[in-house]
Design a protein around this motif. Structure first.
Motif, PDB file in Angstrom:
ATOM      1  N   ARG A  69      -0.063   1.809  -8.934  1.00 21.19           N
ATOM      2  CA  ARG A  69      -0.447   0.714  -8.020  1.00 21.19           C
ATOM      3  C   ARG A  69      -0.434  -0.625  -8.761  1.00 21.19           C
ATOM      4  O   ARG A  69      -0.054  -1.644  -8.197  1.00 21.19           O
ATOM      5  CB  ARG A  69      -1.836   0.971  -7.424  1.00 21.19           C
ATOM      6  N   THR A 118       0.442  -5.508  -1.773  1.00 21.40           N
ATOM      7  CA  THR A 118       1.286  -5.138  -0.633  1.00 21.40           C
ATOM      8  C   THR A 118       2.205  -6.294  -0.215  1.00 21.40           C
ATOM      9  O   THR A 118       3.393  -6.085   0.057  1.00 21.40           O
ATOM     10  CB  THR A 118       0.389  -4.749   0.568  1.00 21.40           C
ATOM     11  N   LYS A 145      11.700   2.080  -1.632  1.00 25.07           N
ATOM     12  CA  LYS A 145      12.002   1.899  -0.213  1.00 25.07           C
ATOM     13  C   LYS A 145      13.449   1.413  -0.007  1.00 25.07           C
ATOM     14  O   LYS A 145      14.119   0.998  -0.957  1.00 25.07           O
ATOM     15  CB  LYS A 145      10.981   0.932   0.393  1.00 25.07           C
ATOM     16  N   ILE A 156       6.277  -8.574   3.267  1.00 24.92           N
ATOM     17  CA  ILE A 156       5.271  -7.513   3.371  1.00 24.92           C
ATOM     18  C   ILE A 156       5.872  -6.255   4.007  1.00 24.92           C
ATOM     19  O   ILE A 156       5.399  -5.148   3.755  1.00 24.92           O
ATOM     20  CB  ILE A 156       4.020  -8.014   4.130  1.00 24.92           C
ATOM     21  N   ASP A 157       6.912  -6.416   4.801  1.00 20.80           N
ATOM     22  CA  ASP A 157       7.567  -5.246   5.409  1.00 20.80           C
ATOM     23  C   ASP A 157       8.553  -4.612   4.430  1.00 20.80           C
ATOM     24  O   ASP A 157       8.526  -3.403   4.214  1.00 20.80           O
ATOM     25  CB  ASP A 157       8.285  -5.651   6.696  1.00 20.80           C
ATOM     26  N   LEU A 178       7.161  -0.671  10.468  1.00 27.13           N
ATOM     27  CA  LEU A 178       7.122   0.091   9.215  1.00 27.13           C
ATOM     28  C   LEU A 178       8.063   1.300   9.295  1.00 27.13           C
ATOM     29  O   LEU A 178       8.859   1.543   8.377  1.00 27.13           O
ATOM     30  CB  LEU A 178       5.679   0.528   8.944  1.00 27.13           C
ATOM     31  N   ASN A 208       8.908  -4.229   1.130  1.00 27.10           N
ATOM     32  CA  ASN A 208       8.151  -4.489  -0.102  1.00 27.10           C
ATOM     33  C   ASN A 208       8.432  -3.490  -1.228  1.00 27.10           C
ATOM     34  O   ASN A 208       7.586  -3.227  -2.071  1.00 27.10           O
ATOM     35  CB  ASN A 208       6.652  -4.635   0.195  1.00 27.10           C
ATOM     36  N   ARG A 232       6.756  -5.507  -6.967  1.00 26.74           N
ATOM     37  CA  ARG A 232       6.888  -6.230  -5.694  1.00 26.74           C
ATOM     38  C   ARG A 232       7.141  -7.717  -5.918  1.00 26.74           C
ATOM     39  O   ARG A 232       7.919  -8.332  -5.180  1.00 26.74           O
ATOM     40  CB  ARG A 232       5.653  -5.986  -4.827  1.00 26.74           C
ATOM     41  N   PHE A 265       1.602  -2.888  12.969  1.00 31.19           N
ATOM     42  CA  PHE A 265       2.862  -2.926  12.214  1.00 31.19           C
ATOM     43  C   PHE A 265       3.542  -1.562  12.118  1.00 31.19           C
ATOM     44  O   PHE A 265       4.575  -1.433  11.460  1.00 31.19           O
ATOM     45  CB  PHE A 265       2.623  -3.497  10.807  1.00 31.19           C
ATOM     46  N   VAL A 281       8.438  -0.716  -2.743  1.00 27.69           N
ATOM     47  CA  VAL A 281       7.897   0.561  -3.224  1.00 27.69           C
ATOM     48  C   VAL A 281       6.673   0.989  -2.432  1.00 27.69           C
ATOM     49  O   VAL A 281       5.961   0.163  -1.865  1.00 27.69           O
ATOM     50  CB  VAL A 281       7.508   0.490  -4.723  1.00 27.69           C
ATOM     51  N   HIS A 282       6.448   2.286  -2.443  1.00 26.54           N
ATOM     52  CA  HIS A 282       5.200   2.882  -1.968  1.00 26.54           C
ATOM     53  C   HIS A 282       4.559   3.619  -3.137  1.00 26.54           C
ATOM     54  O   HIS A 282       5.264   4.207  -3.960  1.00 26.54           O
ATOM     55  CB  HIS A 282       5.468   3.899  -0.845  1.00 26.54           C
ATOM     56  N   GLY A 283       3.233   3.635  -3.167  1.00 30.89           N
ATOM     57  CA  GLY A 283       2.516   4.477  -4.121  1.00 30.89           C
ATOM     58  C   GLY A 283       1.256   5.018  -3.484  1.00 30.89           C
ATOM     59  O   GLY A 283       0.566   4.282  -2.768  1.00 30.89           O
ATOM     60  N   MET A 342       3.122  -1.718  -9.148  1.00 31.70           N
ATOM     61  CA  MET A 342       3.681  -2.145  -7.867  1.00 31.70           C
ATOM     62  C   MET A 342       3.272  -3.564  -7.503  1.00 31.70           C
ATOM     63  O   MET A 342       4.073  -4.326  -6.973  1.00 31.70           O
ATOM     64  CB  MET A 342       3.193  -1.207  -6.750  1.00 31.70           C
ATOM     65  N   HIS A 347      -1.435   5.170   9.629  1.00 32.43           N
ATOM     66  CA  HIS A 347      -1.246   3.809  10.155  1.00 32.43           C
ATOM     67  C   HIS A 347      -0.790   3.803  11.618  1.00 32.43           C
ATOM     68  O   HIS A 347      -0.435   2.750  12.150  1.00 32.43           O
ATOM     69  CB  HIS A 347      -0.202   3.049   9.325  1.00 32.43           C
ATOM     70  N   TYR A 374       3.459   8.181   7.355  1.00 33.68           N
ATOM     71  CA  TYR A 374       2.561   7.035   7.546  1.00 33.68           C
ATOM     72  C   TYR A 374       1.615   7.249   8.731  1.00 33.68           C
ATOM     73  O   TYR A 374       1.153   6.275   9.334  1.00 33.68           O
ATOM     74  CB  TYR A 374       3.384   5.762   7.745  1.00 33.68           C
TER      75      TYR A 374
HETATM   76  P1  RTP Z   1       2.345   1.593   0.753  1.00 31.96           P
HETATM   77  O1  RTP Z   1       1.426   2.513   1.534  1.00 31.96           O
HETATM   78  O2  RTP Z   1       3.707   1.459   1.365  1.00 31.96           O
HETATM   79  O3  RTP Z   1       2.385   1.942  -0.701  1.00 31.96           O
HETATM   80  O4  RTP Z   1       1.747   0.109   0.768  1.00 31.96           O
HETATM   81  P2  RTP Z   1       0.243  -0.318   0.571  1.00 31.96           P
HETATM   82  O5  RTP Z   1      -0.629   0.863   0.263  1.00 31.96           O
HETATM   83  O6  RTP Z   1       0.247  -1.450  -0.412  1.00 31.96           O
HETATM   84  O7  RTP Z   1      -0.115  -0.892   2.006  1.00 31.96           O
HETATM   85  P3  RTP Z   1      -0.686  -0.117   3.307  1.00 31.96           P
HETATM   86  O8  RTP Z   1      -1.890  -0.854   3.757  1.00 31.96           O
HETATM   87  O9  RTP Z   1      -0.812   1.349   3.044  1.00 31.96           O
HETATM   88  O10 RTP Z   1       0.461  -0.368   4.370  1.00 31.96           O
HETATM   89  C1  RTP Z   1       1.630   0.420   4.406  1.00 31.96           C
HETATM   90  C2  RTP Z   1       2.833  -0.480   4.582  1.00 31.96           C
HETATM   91  O11 RTP Z   1       2.768  -1.082   5.871  1.00 31.96           O
HETATM   92  C3  RTP Z   1       3.285  -2.403   5.790  1.00 31.96           C
HETATM   93  N1  RTP Z   1       2.279  -3.361   6.217  1.00 31.96           N
HETATM   94  N2  RTP Z   1       2.550  -4.356   6.980  1.00 31.96           N
HETATM   95  N3  RTP Z   1       2.395  -6.699   8.546  1.00 31.96           N
HETATM   96  C4  RTP Z   1       1.291  -6.237   7.956  1.00 31.96           C
HETATM   97  O12 RTP Z   1       0.209  -6.759   8.057  1.00 31.96           O
HETATM   98  C5  RTP Z   1       1.412  -5.043   7.167  1.00 31.96           C
HETATM   99  N4  RTP Z   1       0.432  -4.441   6.519  1.00 31.96           N
HETATM  100  C6  RTP Z   1       0.992  -3.382   5.909  1.00 31.96           C
HETATM  101  C7  RTP Z   1       3.668  -2.690   4.365  1.00 31.96           C
HETATM  102  O13 RTP Z   1       5.056  -2.546   4.230  1.00 31.96           O
HETATM  103  C8  RTP Z   1       2.910  -1.635   3.593  1.00 31.96           C
HETATM  104  O14 RTP Z   1       3.585  -1.307   2.409  1.00 31.96           O
END
Ligand code: RTP
Ligand code: MG
Length: 141
Positions: free
Chosen positions: A87, A93, A11, A111-112, A63, A114, A104, A59, A116-118, A90, A54, A51
């Motif tokens: 994962r 989150t 990221k 958390i914003d 994001l 962070n 991470r 968020f 990498v994404h996977g 990484m 989401h 994304y």
């Molecule tokens: P990613 O998709 O980026 O690999 O991260 P992840 O699976 O660990 O987390 P995910 O639940 O898919 O959320 C995507 C990205 O949104 C941001 N996020 N912010 N403020 C919050 O509560 C919140 N929750 C998620 C994070 O940057 C997360 O990587």
């Protein structure tokens, strides 16, 4: 165990910190091969599409703002159990909750932002790889 592919994104925060190479070394040391990669400045439409699951989350705007704030490095990783292995590398989150020694824990600030994404499963990996890489640009070896 099956050979899998997963979509990884370094990221904007980690690209800005100049740690692409350090993160690639972690993938390689874990036995994951980089079979496609490109740097990109995502448009809002690309980040929103990526994304889309989401879209309704509180968020989502933060994001997307973050994902377009600078260039990202996008790669396909291939190897045994690649989706779960990535994962694991990484970490959680929220970097405050990420295990010691994970990407991470070592490179992410919040958390914003962070690092990498996977992909989180076989179905999303397939969709996410196709989203960024036409099949001809992925190189098994
Ligand atoms: P990613 O998709 O980026 O690999 O991260 P992840 O699976 O660990 O987390 P995910 O639940 O898919 O959320 C995507 C990205 O949104 C941001 N996020 N912010 N403020 C919050 O509560 C919140 N929750 C998620 C994070 O940057 C997360 O990587
Ligand atoms: Mg996710």
């Amino acid at each position: 165990m099956a050979i899998e592919r997963t979509l990884s994104i370094i990221k904007p925060d980690a690209v800005a910190k100049n740690v692409i190479g350090q993160i690639y070394t972690r993938f390689e040391n874990a036995g994951l091969k980089i079979v496609a990669s490109r740097m990109a400045q995502l448009s809002r439409a690309e980040a929103e599409g990526f994304y889309a699951v989401h879209r309704e989350r509180p968020f989502f705007k933060d994001l997307v703002d973050f994902m377009v704030s600078g260039p990202v490095m996008i790669q396909v990783l291939e190897g045994e159990n690649a989706i779960a292995k990535n994962r694991e590398l990484m970490g959680a989150t929220d970097p405050k909750k990420a295990d010691k020694g994970t990407i991470r824990a070592d490179f992410a600030d919040s958390i914003d932002a962070n690092a990498v994404h996977g992909s989180d499963g076989a179905d999303t990996a397939k969709v996410e790889i196709a989203y960024f890489f036409p099949a001809l640009n992925v190189y098994s070896r």
